[in-house]
Structure formats: structure tokens, C-alpha cells
Scaffold this active site. Structure first.
Site, PDB file in Angstrom:
ATOM      1  N   GLY A  45       0.839  -1.192   0.000  1.00 48.01           N
ATOM      2  CA  GLY A  45       0.000   0.000   0.000  1.00 48.01           C
ATOM      3  C   GLY A  45       0.875   1.242   0.000  1.00 48.01           C
ATOM      4  N   GLN A  50       3.645   9.811   0.369  1.00 43.77           N
ATOM      5  CA  GLN A  50       4.873   9.046   0.633  1.00 43.77           C
ATOM      6  C   GLN A  50       5.880   9.182  -0.506  1.00 43.77           C
ATOM      7  OE1 GLN A  50       2.493   5.347   1.843  1.00 43.77           O
ATOM      8  NE2 GLN A  50       4.360   5.130   3.024  1.00 43.77           N
ATOM      9  N   CYS A  96       5.153   0.079   7.349  1.00 43.77           N
ATOM     10  CA  CYS A  96       4.962   1.235   6.464  1.00 43.77           C
ATOM     11  C   CYS A  96       6.278   1.511   5.750  1.00 43.77           C
ATOM     12  CB  CYS A  96       4.570   2.445   7.318  1.00 43.77           C
ATOM     13  SG  CYS A  96       4.371   3.974   6.379  1.00 43.77           S
ATOM     14  N   LEU A  97       6.216   1.741   4.435  1.00 45.06           N
ATOM     15  CA  LEU A  97       7.446   2.012   3.684  1.00 45.06           C
ATOM     16  C   LEU A  97       8.140   3.286   4.165  1.00 45.06           C
ATOM     17  CD1 LEU A  97       6.367   1.056   0.042  1.00 45.06           C
ATOM     18  CD2 LEU A  97       7.990  -0.172   1.508  1.00 45.06           C
ATOM     19  N   HIS A 138      -4.977   2.686   7.134  1.00 44.39           N
ATOM     20  CA  HIS A 138      -3.565   3.084   7.249  1.00 44.39           C
ATOM     21  C   HIS A 138      -3.235   4.167   6.211  1.00 44.39           C
ATOM     22  CE1 HIS A 138       0.870   2.039   7.795  1.00 44.39           C
ATOM     23  NE2 HIS A 138       0.882   2.706   6.647  1.00 44.39           N
ATOM     24  N   GLU A 139      -3.670   3.943   4.967  1.00 48.66           N
ATOM     25  CA  GLU A 139      -3.335   4.891   3.888  1.00 48.66           C
ATOM     26  C   GLU A 139      -4.124   6.199   4.022  1.00 48.66           C
ATOM     27  OE1 GLU A 139      -0.743   4.235   2.396  1.00 48.66           O
ATOM     28  OE2 GLU A 139      -0.622   2.078   2.701  1.00 48.66           O
ATOM     29  N   HIS A 142      -2.414   8.487   6.242  1.00 48.33           N
ATOM     30  CA  HIS A 142      -1.347   9.243   5.555  1.00 48.33           C
ATOM     31  C   HIS A 142      -1.914  10.501   4.892  1.00 48.33           C
ATOM     32  CE1 HIS A 142       2.318   6.863   5.767  1.00 48.33           C
ATOM     33  NE2 HIS A 142       1.682   5.769   5.405  1.00 48.33           N
TER      34      HIS A 142
END
Ligand code: Y12
Ligand code: CO
Length: 173
Positions: A45, A50, A96-97, A138-139, A142
Site C-alpha cells: 500500500g 509518501q 509502512c514504507l 492506514h493509507e 497518511h
């Protein structure tokens, strides 16, 4: 094109992303780059912020099937996503990236009903559970300038901060 991932503690990740108003080639190029970047970095994701773009865009490509593999046919591109309803509770060990190497148990809503637009501007309404529900939440966090580590208990957050500081120091030297 694979873009660079913005990592914690960059203040870029705290920005509240803006609504997409044009469903044009620029949007399609960004979505393509986000997919390439997510796959290159082994993510499931990714939110546009990001890769440094403060627009309300997220993509998901969750593993599925017997081999639990990612398949481009399952790719979700969600533009201007909004959670309409939510219920229940589920805990999952999230990563998370933008915070590489950190995995923590986070509790979120188990079921959500979500509205978003696809790359052509079509409205989609979808009911999600488990991993899909967790990933969307989660996204969307962001897009509102929040990271999963903000949901940690006081003690776990202190431990995370200490370890992250140590990691940044060793990266410099
Ligand atoms: C459930 C929970 C959270 C999400 C958000 C999407 N998260 C990711 O895609 C995280 C990916 C990730 C990948 C990493 O790289 C490798 O595993 C090779 C990584 O790096 C390290 O662990 C060093 C960290 C995070 C969706 C669904
Ligand atoms: Co993330």
C-alpha cells in the site's frame, strides 16, 4: 518511474493532502509511478504523500490466492477516498514504507464502507473487512498527515523514538 520514498521523521508526512480535481494524464502518470515505486520497494500500500505529492490518492495491492502473492489485477487505485461507515475492531502487525523495518500491532476498525473515485473519475462504493479495511485506514491516515506509530502506547512510542534516533545517528556516521 520509481520515485523516492519520504521517510519518518520528514515533516512532509504531516501534511494534509488536497482533493484531486483533475482526472488527467498527470494523475495517471503519478498513479503509474506510485505502482512502480510500491512494487520496487516490496510494499502492499502507498499514499501519494509518501512520494512527496500532497494529493488524496492511495493505492493498494494486497496479496491473494493460494500462494498469497500480489497480482496487478487486484490493484486498487483510490482517489479522494472517504470512509462512510465503520464498525468492529481488529488488531494487525502493521508496517509502512516510510518507517522501514518497524512493525507494530495496531488496532483499527474491522469493517468499513468506503467511497472513492477510480482513475477515470468513476465513483466506487466498497465494503471492506480485515486486511483491506486495515490497509485503507492506514493509507487514509497518511492523507490526513498521520502515521501508524502515532497510535502506539506512550511506552512503546518512547522505545520507538529511542531506537529511531539511534538508527539515524548510525546512518550519519
Ligand atoms: C496492512 C498494514 C499496513 C499496510 C500499509 C502498507 N504497508 C506496506 O506496504 C509496508 C511495506 C514494507 C516493506 C518493507 O520492505 C520489505 O519488506 C522488503 C519494509 O522494510 C523493512 O521491513 C526493512 C517495511 C514496510 C497495509 C496493510
Ligand atoms: Co504507511
Amino acid at each position: 518511474m520509481v520515485r523516492e520514498i519520504v521517510e519518518y521523521p520528514s515533516s512532509i508526512l504531516q501534511k494534509v493532502s488536497k482533493e484531486v480535481v483533475k482526472f488527467d494524464k498527470n494523475l495517471h502518470d503519478l498513479l503509474d509511478d506510485m505502482y512502480e515505486t510500491m512494487m520496487a520497494k516490496s510494499g502492499i500500500g502507498l499514499a501519494a504523500i509518501q512520494v512527496g505529492v500532497p494529493l488524496r490518492i492511495l493505492i493498494l495491492n494486497l496479496p491473494s490466492g493460494e500462494e498469497d502473492k500480489q497480482d496487478i489485477k487486484d490493484l486498487i487505485e483510490a482517489i479522494n477516498p472517504e470512509i462512510l461507515t465503520s464498525k468492529g475492531s481488529v488488531t494487525y502487525n502493521e508496517g509502512c514504507l516510510s518507517v522501514p523495518g518497524v512493525y507494530e500491532d495496531i488496532t483499527r476498525k474491522e469493517f468499513i464502507k468506503i467511497k472513492y473515485y477510480d482513475r477515470a473519475g468513476n465513483k466506487i462504493i466498497k465494503e471492506c473487512d480485515n486486511l483491506m479495511s486495515i490497509a485503507f485506514q492506514h493509507e487514509i491516515d497518511h492523507l490526513n498527515g498521520h502515521l501508524f506509530i502515532e497510535k502506539l502506547s506512550y511506552l512503546k512510542r518512547k522505545k520507538f523514538d529511542k531506537e529511531w534516533k539511534r538508527r539515524l545517528k548510525s546512518k550519519k556516521s
